[in-house]
Design a protein around this motif. Structure first.
Motif, mmCIF file in Angstrom:
data_model
loop_
_atom_site.group_PDB
_atom_site.id
_atom_site.type_symbol
_atom_site.label_atom_id
_atom_site.label_comp_id
_atom_site.label_asym_id
_atom_site.label_seq_id
_atom_site.Cartn_x
_atom_site.Cartn_y
_atom_site.Cartn_z
ATOM 1 N N THR A 57 -1.995 0.426 22.964
ATOM 2 C CA THR A 57 -1.830 -0.690 22.102
ATOM 3 C C THR A 57 -1.451 0.322 20.629
ATOM 4 O O THR A 57 -0.741 -0.316 19.994
ATOM 5 N N GLY A 61 2.187 -0.817 21.313
ATOM 6 C CA GLY A 61 2.086 -2.162 20.955
ATOM 7 C C GLY A 61 2.071 -2.219 19.378
ATOM 8 O O GLY A 61 2.722 -3.233 19.095
ATOM 9 N N TYR A 65 4.770 -4.512 17.441
ATOM 10 C CA TYR A 65 4.209 -5.613 16.405
ATOM 11 C C TYR A 65 4.994 -5.449 15.028
ATOM 12 O O TYR A 65 5.510 -6.461 14.581
ATOM 13 N N GLY A 83 5.094 -7.029 25.175
ATOM 14 C CA GLY A 83 4.078 -6.369 25.759
ATOM 15 C C GLY A 83 4.004 -6.366 27.034
ATOM 16 O O GLY A 83 3.505 -5.390 27.775
ATOM 17 N N ALA A 124 -1.011 -8.449 24.931
ATOM 18 C CA ALA A 124 -0.185 -8.679 23.636
ATOM 19 C C ALA A 124 -0.249 -10.309 23.372
ATOM 20 O O ALA A 124 -0.475 -10.619 21.982
#
Length: 146
Positions: A57, A61, A65, A83, A124
């Motif tokens: 993440t 991730g 984002y 994700g 996600a």
């Protein structure tokens, strides 16, 4: 009033993937009359899965984002699809790290890809909901095409 927070999403969302995996694996073990211990499997998956999920993440991730946000195409759908794709990569890398212990064969890749898609997408989606990412239909500043 809802309190949306990226920090809160970073704390909570990465736990979702390993929990979903544990629930699915436990159900399969119970219904397949497996001789293995469900508790031992849960402990193993959670002890390995949660750190991997947090690291993925943060390393994959969060930059996705931020990129989607910068490009002004951040929606629940765009983040969940991203994700899901990242989940395939993370799970494939995770299982390939066990190559000396047998790793996985190409025929098993599709199972790993399916599981990675579900887990990555779930993390996600949870992140998007907690952090307050809007759906494409709720975006009033731009249309979904950018």
């Amino acid at each position: 009033m809802k309190n949306y927070s990226v920090e809160k999403a970073l704390l909570i969302a990465p736990v979702v993937g390993p929990l979903i995996y544990c629930i699915g694996a436990a159900i399969l073990m119970v219904f397949s009359s497996s001789q293995g211990s469900v508790v031992a499997m849960l402990a193993l998956v959670l002890s390995a899965g949660i750190p991997v999920s947090y690291i993925a993440t943060l390393i994959i991730g969060l930059p996705i984002y931020n990129l989607l946000k910068k490009k002004e195409i951040l929606t629940i759908t765009s983040l969940t699809v991203s994700g899901a794709l990242a989940g395939v990569i993370v799970l494939a890398l995770f299982f390939s790290s066990f190559k000396e212990y047998g790793g996985f064969e190409l025929k098993e890749f599709w199972n790993i890809a399916a599981i990675g898609t579900i887990l990555g997408g779930a993390v996600a989606y949870t992140f998007a909901r907690i952090s307050g990412v809007k759906s494409a239909s709720n975006r009033s500043d731009k249309d979904a095409c950018g």
